[in-house]
Scaffold this active site. Structure first.
Site, PDB file in Angstrom:
ATOM      1  N   CYS A  12       0.844  -1.117  -0.012  1.00 38.23           N
ATOM      2  CA  CYS A  12      -0.151  -0.053  -0.203  1.00 38.23           C
ATOM      3  C   CYS A  12       1.046   1.181   0.051  1.00 38.23           C
ATOM      4  O   CYS A  12       2.049   1.242   0.289  1.00 38.23           O
ATOM      5  CB  CYS A  12      -0.751   0.053   1.070  1.00 38.23           C
ATOM      6  SG  CYS A  12      -0.114  -0.685   2.965  1.00 38.23           S
ATOM      7  N   HIS A  41       5.401  -4.669   8.772  1.00 38.82           N
ATOM      8  CA  HIS A  41       4.933  -6.328   9.727  1.00 38.82           C
ATOM      9  C   HIS A  41       5.328  -7.355   8.568  1.00 38.82           C
ATOM     10  O   HIS A  41       4.290  -8.098   7.937  1.00 38.82           O
ATOM     11  CB  HIS A  41       3.944  -6.747  10.414  1.00 38.82           C
ATOM     12  CG  HIS A  41       4.095  -6.116  11.767  1.00 38.82           C
ATOM     13  ND1 HIS A  41       2.762  -6.094  12.488  1.00 38.82           N
ATOM     14  CD2 HIS A  41       5.192  -5.813  12.838  1.00 38.82           C
ATOM     15  CE1 HIS A  41       2.840  -5.405  13.686  1.00 38.82           C
ATOM     16  NE2 HIS A  41       3.800  -5.055  13.404  1.00 38.82           N
ATOM     17  N   CYS A  96       2.453   6.159   8.835  1.00 39.54           N
ATOM     18  CA  CYS A  96       1.371   5.920   7.635  1.00 39.54           C
ATOM     19  C   CYS A  96       0.494   7.052   7.763  1.00 39.54           C
ATOM     20  O   CYS A  96       0.761   7.652   9.231  1.00 39.54           O
ATOM     21  CB  CYS A  96       0.335   4.695   7.888  1.00 39.54           C
ATOM     22  SG  CYS A  96      -0.507   5.145   6.223  1.00 39.54           S
ATOM     23  N   GLU A 126       0.207  -0.502  16.346  1.00 36.67           N
ATOM     24  CA  GLU A 126      -0.464   0.539  15.942  1.00 36.67           C
ATOM     25  C   GLU A 126      -1.335   1.150  17.184  1.00 36.67           C
ATOM     26  O   GLU A 126      -1.555   2.171  17.646  1.00 36.67           O
ATOM     27  CB  GLU A 126      -1.393   0.129  14.795  1.00 36.67           C
ATOM     28  CG  GLU A 126      -1.881   1.815  13.723  1.00 36.67           C
ATOM     29  CD  GLU A 126      -2.986   1.444  12.937  1.00 36.67           C
ATOM     30  OE1 GLU A 126      -2.817   0.617  12.495  1.00 36.67           O
ATOM     31  OE2 GLU A 126      -3.747   2.153  13.245  1.00 36.67           O
ATOM     32  N   THR A 164      -6.573   0.701  12.280  1.00 34.99           N
ATOM     33  CA  THR A 164      -6.951   0.825  10.453  1.00 34.99           C
ATOM     34  C   THR A 164      -6.782  -0.587   9.430  1.00 34.99           C
ATOM     35  O   THR A 164      -6.994   0.156   8.348  1.00 34.99           O
ATOM     36  CB  THR A 164      -5.693   1.947   9.217  1.00 34.99           C
ATOM     37  OG1 THR A 164      -4.397   0.853  10.027  1.00 34.99           O
ATOM     38  CG2 THR A 164      -5.355   3.465  10.160  1.00 34.99           C
ATOM     39  N   ASN A 224      -3.210  -7.057   8.325  1.00 35.38           N
ATOM     40  CA  ASN A 224      -3.896  -6.976   7.661  1.00 35.38           C
ATOM     41  C   ASN A 224      -4.253  -7.790   6.479  1.00 35.38           C
ATOM     42  O   ASN A 224      -5.067  -8.508   5.978  1.00 35.38           O
ATOM     43  CB  ASN A 224      -3.998  -5.902   6.965  1.00 35.38           C
ATOM     44  CG  ASN A 224      -2.422  -5.799   5.902  1.00 35.38           C
ATOM     45  OD1 ASN A 224      -2.840  -5.982   4.710  1.00 35.38           O
ATOM     46  ND2 ASN A 224      -1.464  -5.087   6.430  1.00 35.38           N
TER      47      ASN A 224
HETATM   48 FE1  SF4 Z   1      -1.123   1.037   4.955  1.00 33.13          FE
HETATM   49 FE2  SF4 Z   1      -1.560   0.624   7.206  1.00 33.13          FE
HETATM   50 FE3  SF4 Z   1      -0.939   3.314   5.822  1.00 33.13          FE
HETATM   51 FE4  SF4 Z   1      -3.220   1.057   5.420  1.00 33.13          FE
HETATM   52  S1  SF4 Z   1      -2.631   2.677   7.049  1.00 33.13           S
HETATM   53  S2  SF4 Z   1      -2.066   2.964   3.851  1.00 33.13           S
HETATM   54  S3  SF4 Z   1      -1.938  -0.971   5.855  1.00 33.13           S
HETATM   55  S4  SF4 Z   1       0.420   1.444   6.154  1.00 33.13           S
END
Ligand code: SF4
Length: 321
Positions: A12, A41, A96, A126, A164, A224
């Protein structure tokens, strides 16, 4: 056997940015580069960086005074930032932006006097970072069953946010339970489950209908990726999470003729290609003419075009060096 390849799958925008940040810091100052927790991860990504001189630490006192510390894509709590400051570290923040957005929501709700219910996995990096923004006014809930145990009265001033990378359907169940018990609970302005998590889960739900086996490339500690396996199993599919093609078990293929392949948001694309090659070589996977990638059928839910710019803290380090 036929292979169907999910699109989107794999990296992503947040993971791309975080990996690029560590690459840049390595280039700028050479090894060792210290990173707080695994940058993402994924075992392959982490092992590759380790082999190039990256040191992953779980506490700030493992970093030499005055050194550089990179924060992972999952984000960190203010306590970690305070410890870095005390140690006079140069921070490079690869969090992120979609995780940072949830941190900001927590801060705003706390400032407005809400008690916050954090929907997520309590020990995930997170979750620890996000809850650290307002530890005295935040309570974690992992399942809809836990909602019944919350100690608040129905008229309590409550808000919720989510991790997330949750299962979209699990989160919906928990939110429904929360709203049933606390009708006035305040929602975040926009969904916290990110676009990449949502798209990868929807791809499994909507594109794997005629598959009888789902293989997810990803590491066991990748939230995820685990959710992709659960999504497939919820649809009645046999599904397995594997780090790479070496973990394939021939028994999985008995009387199964169509395999759907996807990858978690932290899993590199070359692992998907290795898996496809192995399926073709050792499991007689067939060549299809559908889709743009040769020898597999590619099914597209949506084309992603999200990208995140390098963090300002990386540019600052560039100037310093
Ligand atoms: Fe990627 Fe996590 Fe950001 Fe979603 S929250 S875009 S899975 S790094």
């Amino acid at each position: 056997m036929k292979i169907i390849l999910a699109n989107p799958r794999g990296f992503c925008a947040g993971v791309n940015m975080a990996i690029d940040v560590v690459d840049q810091v390595l280039k700028l100052q050479g090894p060792p580069v210290y990173v707080f927790h695994e940058i993402v991860h994924n075992r392959h990504v982490v092992d590759d960086f380790r082999s190039r001189g990256v040191v992953f630490v779980d506490t700030i006192d493992q970093v030499p005074t005055g050194g550089v510390i990179v924060y992972s894509a999952h984000g960190v709590s203010p306590q970690v930032r305070r410890e870095s400051k005390e140690r006079q570290l140069h921070e490079v923040d690869a969090t992120c932006p979609l995780v940072t957005k949830v941190h900001m929501e927590v801060l705003r709700f706390a400032k407005e006097g809400y008690h916050i219910v954090f929907i997520g996995h309590r020990n995930h990096d997170e979750a620890v970072g996000t809850m650290g923004e307002a530890p005295d006014v935040i309570t974690v809930v992992e399942t809809d069953a836990e909602v019944a145990d919350l100690p608040f009265t129905p008229d309590a001033k409550l808000a919720y946010v989510t991790q997330t990378t949750l299962s979209v359907s699990d989160a919906e169940r928990i939110i429904t339970a929360l709203k049933a018990r606390y009708p006035n609970i305040k929602a975040p302005p926009k969904d916290d489950i990110c676009y990449a998590t949502t798209n990868r889960q929807r791809a499994v739900s909507e594109l794997a209908e005629d598959a009888d086996l789902v293989l997810v490339i990803g590491s066991k500690n990748s939230s995820n990726s685990q959710r992709l396996v659960e999504t497939a199993r919820d649809k009645g599919k046999a599904a397995y999470l594997i780090d790479d093609e070496k973990e394939l078990n021939p028994d999985w293929f008995t009387n199964r003729f169509t395999v759907f392949v996807t990858a978690g948001a932290s899993a590199p694309e070359h692992l998907v290609q290795n898996l496809v090659n192995r399926l073709q070589r050792d499991f007689s996977a067939s060549v299809s003419t559908v889709g743009s990638e040769s020898s597999v059928e590619v099914r597209t839910l949506v084309e992603e075009d999200v990208a995140f710019a390098a963090p300002a803290s990386l540019k600052k380090l560039t100037v310093l060096r």
